[in-house]
Design a protein around this motif. Structure first.
Motif, mmCIF file in Angstrom:
data_model
loop_
_atom_site.group_PDB
_atom_site.id
_atom_site.type_symbol
_atom_site.label_atom_id
_atom_site.label_comp_id
_atom_site.label_asym_id
_atom_site.label_seq_id
_atom_site.Cartn_x
_atom_site.Cartn_y
_atom_site.Cartn_z
ATOM 1 N N MET A 89 0.866 -1.176 0.000
ATOM 2 C CA MET A 89 0.000 0.000 0.000
ATOM 3 C C MET A 89 0.902 1.225 0.000
ATOM 4 O O MET A 89 1.882 1.279 0.752
ATOM 5 C CB MET A 89 -0.888 0.010 1.236
ATOM 6 N N ALA A 90 0.581 2.207 -0.836
ATOM 7 C CA ALA A 90 1.417 3.404 -0.923
ATOM 8 C C ALA A 90 0.550 4.636 -1.143
ATOM 9 O O ALA A 90 -0.529 4.560 -1.747
ATOM 10 C CB ALA A 90 2.417 3.261 -2.065
ATOM 11 N N THR A 91 1.034 5.771 -0.651
ATOM 12 C CA THR A 91 0.319 7.028 -0.863
ATOM 13 C C THR A 91 0.637 7.621 -2.228
ATOM 14 O O THR A 91 -0.134 8.411 -2.762
ATOM 15 C CB THR A 91 0.697 8.045 0.231
ATOM 16 N N VAL A 92 1.777 7.244 -2.794
ATOM 17 C CA VAL A 92 2.151 7.737 -4.113
ATOM 18 C C VAL A 92 1.382 6.964 -5.181
ATOM 19 O O VAL A 92 1.120 5.770 -5.039
ATOM 20 C CB VAL A 92 3.675 7.594 -4.328
ATOM 21 N N ARG A 93 0.988 7.641 -6.246
ATOM 22 C CA ARG A 93 0.225 6.989 -7.307
ATOM 23 C C ARG A 93 1.099 5.975 -8.041
ATOM 24 O O ARG A 93 2.235 6.266 -8.413
ATOM 25 C CB ARG A 93 -0.309 8.019 -8.302
ATOM 26 N N LEU A 94 0.550 4.784 -8.252
ATOM 27 C CA LEU A 94 1.280 3.711 -8.923
ATOM 28 C C LEU A 94 0.489 3.250 -10.138
ATOM 29 O O LEU A 94 -0.709 2.979 -10.046
ATOM 30 C CB LEU A 94 1.501 2.535 -7.967
ATOM 31 N N SER A 133 -2.414 -2.257 -10.093
ATOM 32 C CA SER A 133 -2.666 -1.321 -8.999
ATOM 33 C C SER A 133 -4.133 -0.925 -8.994
ATOM 34 O O SER A 133 -4.804 -0.958 -10.032
ATOM 35 C CB SER A 133 -1.784 -0.073 -9.123
ATOM 36 N N VAL A 134 -4.617 -0.563 -7.816
ATOM 37 C CA VAL A 134 -5.994 -0.115 -7.672
ATOM 38 C C VAL A 134 -6.040 0.950 -6.584
ATOM 39 O O VAL A 134 -5.357 0.839 -5.561
ATOM 40 C CB VAL A 134 -6.930 -1.298 -7.324
ATOM 41 N N ALA A 135 -6.807 2.009 -6.821
ATOM 42 C CA ALA A 135 -6.960 3.073 -5.831
ATOM 43 C C ALA A 135 -7.969 2.636 -4.778
ATOM 44 O O ALA A 135 -9.037 2.112 -5.108
ATOM 45 C CB ALA A 135 -7.421 4.358 -6.509
ATOM 46 N N GLY A 168 -9.526 8.515 5.040
ATOM 47 C CA GLY A 168 -10.007 9.745 4.442
ATOM 48 C C GLY A 168 -9.230 10.209 3.230
ATOM 49 O O GLY A 168 -9.513 11.279 2.682
ATOM 50 N N ALA A 169 -8.240 9.433 2.803
ATOM 51 C CA ALA A 169 -7.449 9.796 1.627
ATOM 52 C C ALA A 169 -7.473 8.633 0.635
ATOM 53 O O ALA A 169 -8.089 7.599 0.878
ATOM 54 C CB ALA A 169 -6.015 10.125 2.037
ATOM 55 N N VAL A 170 -6.805 8.827 -0.495
ATOM 56 C CA VAL A 170 -6.716 7.779 -1.502
ATOM 57 C C VAL A 170 -5.316 7.179 -1.483
ATOM 58 O O VAL A 170 -4.318 7.898 -1.561
ATOM 59 C CB VAL A 170 -7.018 8.325 -2.915
ATOM 60 N N CYS A 171 -5.256 5.858 -1.341
ATOM 61 C CA CYS A 171 -3.984 5.142 -1.419
ATOM 62 C C CYS A 171 -4.041 4.175 -2.596
ATOM 63 O O CYS A 171 -5.092 3.978 -3.210
ATOM 64 C CB CYS A 171 -3.728 4.373 -0.126
#
Length: 226
Positions: A152-157, A183-185, A190-193
């Motif tokens: 799981m990462a906060t940066v877009r993959l 990858s899937v958002a 409360g944020a998107v990972c």
């Protein structure tokens, strides 16, 4: 007469150190790889609870023949066939394991044969203190193997994207290059990972395996996560 409950087969250059580590426990039998036929006789007359094979021996034709024979014997179905993990110096991790009891130390410093012997190994849950950075940003390891990880990462993959990874534990850091397989958002706090599957690119297998040995929470059960 009951045979040894643990049988270890190792390369001759590793046998001396392993013999000192295993001691004179009558429940354990150590054979050099050149004595694999004698080892097979002991296995067939056992059966042992655990059969541990040296990583170098596993790659040989003799080992393949021995394992095939073990798998073919109905009375050996309960025998747990494992591979001794090695550290960066190509020494068995068992030599430095501090797990309580010989059997416990052996289990913690080895993996099931199917895990070590396949290129695309099943992934396992990691200890909670394992951290990962993805392109310099913090993340979370869902599961891990010597060929890849789910994280799981906060940066877009994005799929097919090449990324920089650093796996960190209390003993050090392993830097890797990987390619995002999928990858899937997902919403998180409360944020998107981004949850992603990553395949490692040309990893240092010995260093990565040593990291896995230290940090896989349950070596005998693969994660159900894809």
């Amino acid at each position: 007469m009951t045979g040894p409950s643990v049988i270890v087969i190792a390369r001759s250059d590793q046998a001396v150190g392993l013999r000192k580590r295993l001691g004179n426990d009558p429940s354990v039998a150590l054979f050099s790889d050149c004595d694999s036929l004698k080892a097979l006789e002991a296995i067939l007359s056992g059966p042992p609870k655990i059969l541990a094979l040296d990583r170098g021996f596993v790659a040989t034709a003799r080992a393949a023949a021995l394992v095939a024979r073990v798998k073919a014997e109905p009375h050996l179905r309960a025998t747990d066939v494992r591979v001794l993990a090695e550290d960066e110096a190509h020494l068995p991790v068992l030599l430095s394991s501090r797990a309580p009891g010989l059997e416990g130390a052996l289990m913690r410093s080895s993996y099931p044969l199917d895990y070590c012997g396949t290129r695309r190994a099943p992934r396992f849950l990691t200890n909670r203190d394992v951290r990962v950075t993805v392109n310099g940003q913090g993340g979370h390891v869902v599961n891990l193997s010597c060929s890849g990880a789910q994280l799981m990462a906060t940066v877009r993959l994005r799929p097919e994207e090449t990324i920089r990874l650093a796996l960190v534990d209390g003993q050090g850091e392993v830097r890797l290059k990987g390619v995002v397989a999928w990858s899937v958002a997902v919403p998180y706090n409360g944020a998107v990972c981004y949850r992603a599957g990553v395949e490692f690119v040309d990893p240092d297998s010995m260093t990565l395996e040593a990291f896995c040995v230290r940090n896989i929470a349950d070596p005998d059960h693969a994660s159900n996560a894809a």
